[in-house]
Design a protein around this motif. Structure first.
Motif, PDB file in Angstrom:
ATOM      1  N   ASP A  37       0.639  -1.405  -0.060  1.00  0.00           N
ATOM      2  CA  ASP A  37      -0.044   0.015   0.158  1.00  0.00           C
ATOM      3  C   ASP A  37       0.815   1.408   0.015  1.00  0.00           C
ATOM      4  OD1 ASP A  37       0.889  -0.351   2.674  1.00  0.00           O
ATOM      5  OD2 ASP A  37      -1.135   0.214   3.548  1.00  0.00           O
ATOM      6  N   SER A  62       0.781  -4.127   4.336  1.00  0.00           N
ATOM      7  CA  SER A  62       0.614  -2.931   5.123  1.00  0.00           C
ATOM      8  C   SER A  62       1.779  -2.162   5.604  1.00  0.00           C
ATOM      9  CB  SER A  62      -0.414  -3.450   6.527  1.00  0.00           C
ATOM     10  OG  SER A  62      -0.416  -2.098   7.109  1.00  0.00           O
ATOM     11  N   LYS A  64       1.735   0.488   7.706  1.00  0.00           N
ATOM     12  CA  LYS A  64       1.189   0.471   9.054  1.00  0.00           C
ATOM     13  C   LYS A  64       1.908  -0.735  10.070  1.00  0.00           C
ATOM     14  CE  LYS A  64      -2.199   1.757  12.684  1.00  0.00           C
ATOM     15  NZ  LYS A  64      -1.268   2.458  13.483  1.00  0.00           N
ATOM     16  N   GLU A  65       1.621  -1.871   9.458  1.00  0.00           N
ATOM     17  CA  GLU A  65       2.025  -3.274  10.054  1.00  0.00           C
ATOM     18  C   GLU A  65       3.463  -3.519  10.220  1.00  0.00           C
ATOM     19  OE1 GLU A  65      -0.205  -6.586   9.744  1.00  0.00           O
ATOM     20  OE2 GLU A  65      -2.151  -5.694   9.144  1.00  0.00           O
TER      21      GLU A  65
END
Length: 83
Positions: A37, A62, A64-65
């Motif tokens: 992403d 991700s 964020k992850e």
């Protein structure tokens, strides 16, 4: 999964596209991880250089992850694991 690999290697990682490219060019990297992403204009350079230098490359879903696995509070587009 690559998130766990990053979390285990926390002391030996490089976070961010510019830093990853620099570490790859200096021969310090054993594996590269990019987030699906993330902005493709950022990750494409890393993926191309990884192919040219025969450095294993993994995608994760991700930013964020990936950032969380690195122990930072923001997303990470690119992470390199040092040799």
């Amino acid at each position: 999964m690559s998130y766990e690999k990053v979390a285990r290697a926390k002391a030996d990682i490089v976070i961010g596209t510019k830093q990853t490219l620099k570490a790859m060019k200096s021969g310090e990297v054993s594996e590269v991880i990019t987030a699906d992403d993330a902005d493709q204009s950022m990750t494409t350079k890393v993926v191309k250089l990884a192919r040219q230098m025969n450095i294993p490359h993994t995608n994760v879903p991700s930013m964020k992850e990936l950032g969380n696995a690195c122990g930072i509070d923001v997303g990470a587009a690119t992470v390199a694991i040092k040799q």
